[in-house]
Design an enzyme around this catalytic site. Structure first.
Site, PDB file in Angstrom:
ATOM      1  N   PHE A  57       0.807  -1.222   0.000  1.00  0.00           N
ATOM      2  CA  PHE A  57       0.000   0.000   0.000  1.00  0.00           C
ATOM      3  C   PHE A  57       0.845   1.279   0.000  1.00  0.00           C
ATOM      4  O   PHE A  57       0.298   2.383   0.006  1.00  0.00           O
ATOM      5  CB  PHE A  57      -0.983   0.003   1.177  1.00  0.00           C
ATOM      6  CG  PHE A  57      -0.347  -0.222   2.524  1.00  0.00           C
ATOM      7  CD1 PHE A  57      -0.356  -1.480   3.118  1.00  0.00           C
ATOM      8  CD2 PHE A  57       0.253   0.831   3.203  1.00  0.00           C
ATOM      9  CE1 PHE A  57       0.229  -1.683   4.374  1.00  0.00           C
ATOM     10  CE2 PHE A  57       0.838   0.636   4.448  1.00  0.00           C
ATOM     11  CZ  PHE A  57       0.825  -0.634   5.035  1.00  0.00           C
ATOM     12  N   ARG A  85      -0.562  10.853  20.465  1.00  0.00           N
ATOM     13  CA  ARG A  85      -0.975   9.568  19.873  1.00  0.00           C
ATOM     14  C   ARG A  85      -2.366   9.168  20.364  1.00  0.00           C
ATOM     15  O   ARG A  85      -3.183   8.671  19.607  1.00  0.00           O
ATOM     16  CB  ARG A  85       0.021   8.456  20.246  1.00  0.00           C
ATOM     17  CG  ARG A  85       1.396   8.621  19.659  1.00  0.00           C
ATOM     18  CD  ARG A  85       1.475   8.287  18.195  1.00  0.00           C
ATOM     19  NE  ARG A  85       1.282   6.876  17.911  1.00  0.00           N
ATOM     20  CZ  ARG A  85       1.372   6.360  16.683  1.00  0.00           C
ATOM     21  NH1 ARG A  85       1.632   7.134  15.647  1.00  0.00           N
ATOM     22  NH2 ARG A  85       1.186   5.072  16.485  1.00  0.00           N
ATOM     23  N   THR A  91      -4.399   3.427  14.170  1.00  0.00           N
ATOM     24  CA  THR A  91      -4.208   3.663  12.735  1.00  0.00           C
ATOM     25  C   THR A  91      -5.472   3.404  11.917  1.00  0.00           C
ATOM     26  O   THR A  91      -5.856   4.209  11.080  1.00  0.00           O
ATOM     27  CB  THR A  91      -3.059   2.768  12.212  1.00  0.00           C
ATOM     28  OG1 THR A  91      -1.912   2.981  13.020  1.00  0.00           O
ATOM     29  CG2 THR A  91      -2.743   3.084  10.759  1.00  0.00           C
ATOM     30  N   ARG A 102      -9.393  10.236  14.934  1.00  0.00           N
ATOM     31  CA  ARG A 102      -9.710   9.223  13.917  1.00  0.00           C
ATOM     32  C   ARG A 102     -11.045   8.553  14.221  1.00  0.00           C
ATOM     33  O   ARG A 102     -11.829   8.264  13.320  1.00  0.00           O
ATOM     34  CB  ARG A 102      -8.572   8.196  13.854  1.00  0.00           C
ATOM     35  CG  ARG A 102      -7.303   8.751  13.220  1.00  0.00           C
ATOM     36  CD  ARG A 102      -6.112   7.844  13.455  1.00  0.00           C
ATOM     37  NE  ARG A 102      -4.935   8.241  12.685  1.00  0.00           N
ATOM     38  CZ  ARG A 102      -3.721   7.728  12.856  1.00  0.00           C
ATOM     39  NH1 ARG A 102      -3.517   6.797  13.790  1.00  0.00           N
ATOM     40  NH2 ARG A 102      -2.711   8.126  12.124  1.00  0.00           N
ATOM     41  N   ASN A 112      -6.727   8.622   7.326  1.00  0.00           N
ATOM     42  CA  ASN A 112      -6.990   8.664   8.768  1.00  0.00           C
ATOM     43  C   ASN A 112      -6.567   9.998   9.407  1.00  0.00           C
ATOM     44  O   ASN A 112      -6.285  10.077  10.589  1.00  0.00           O
ATOM     45  CB  ASN A 112      -6.337   7.462   9.463  1.00  0.00           C
ATOM     46  CG  ASN A 112      -4.839   7.439   9.266  1.00  0.00           C
ATOM     47  OD1 ASN A 112      -4.264   8.374   8.699  1.00  0.00           O
ATOM     48  ND2 ASN A 112      -4.186   6.402   9.747  1.00  0.00           N
ATOM     49  N   HIS A 115      -1.053  12.430  11.290  1.00  0.00           N
ATOM     50  CA  HIS A 115       0.154  11.695  11.674  1.00  0.00           C
ATOM     51  C   HIS A 115       0.642  12.297  12.980  1.00  0.00           C
ATOM     52  O   HIS A 115       0.639  13.521  13.131  1.00  0.00           O
ATOM     53  CB  HIS A 115       1.254  11.851  10.618  1.00  0.00           C
ATOM     54  CG  HIS A 115       2.594  11.445  11.146  1.00  0.00           C
ATOM     55  ND1 HIS A 115       3.026  10.138  11.118  1.00  0.00           N
ATOM     56  CD2 HIS A 115       3.557  12.160  11.774  1.00  0.00           C
ATOM     57  CE1 HIS A 115       4.224  10.078  11.705  1.00  0.00           C
ATOM     58  NE2 HIS A 115       4.572  11.285  12.110  1.00  0.00           N
TER      59      HIS A 115
END
Ligand code: ADP
Length: 154
Positions: A57, A85, A91, A102, A112, A115
């Site tokens: 991907f 985070r 993710t 997310r 999503n 980062h």
């Protein structure tokens, strides 16, 4: 205090979510110390996503991340990397907890939205990758005495 790098991806830009995503970090009490728009190129993406370079991907991520400019940000706070985070969620956004960025705004493992650095070493490298020293701002927030106890900021 710790610094973390957070990037708002092309899905944030195209969906008009910059304000909502930035608000999550502000509302939590993280302090912005760097913020700018930029376009990512192949070289930068190869380095930034080096750990995924051999995944099938990977070309899809590169194409996605180049579709529009992104917003690069740096946030400061106690344990900012871990806090950042957690604010983003896991993710695969379909599995991300409600209340996370997310979890609340995305249905995708690729698109999503954000980062966020995942370790001190990555935060150091990513901040240096995207910001010069003069683009980073150390400043005293007026709210600090109400966001932390005295011993937390010593
Ligand atoms: P995170 O962004 O949560 O730290 P990774 O470093 O594993 O996660 O992946 C980097 C980015 O690559 C993800 O945020 C996502 O945009 C994309 N990605 C990860 N896994 C996949 C996948 N299986 N299919 C498509 N894109 C993916």
């Amino acid at each position: 205090m710790q610094r973390t790098f957070v990037m708002l991806k092309p899905d944030v830009m195209n969906r008009g979510l910059i304000g909502k995503v930035v608000a999550r970090f502000e509302d939590k009490g993280l302090k912005p110390v760097g913020m700018k728009m930029l376009r990512l190129d192949d070289e930068t993406l190869k380095v930034h996503y080096a750990h995924l370079a051999d995944k099938p991907f990977f070309p899809g991520i590169v194409e996605f991340m180049k579709r529009s400019p992104v917003v690069a940000t740096v946030w400061e706070g106690k344990e900012a990397i871990e806090v950042g985070r957690k604010l983003c969620g896991v993710t695969n956004a379909r599995e991300a907890a409600p209340g996370t960025i997310r979890g609340d705004y995305s249905m995708s493992i690729q698109a999503n939205l954000v980062h966020a650095s995942d370790s001190e070493e990555m935060a150091r490298q990513e901040i240096a990758r995207f910001f010069t020293d003069s683009e980073l701002f150390g400043w005293e927030s007026a709210l600090v005495a109400y966001q932390y106890s005295k011993d937390e900021v010593e």
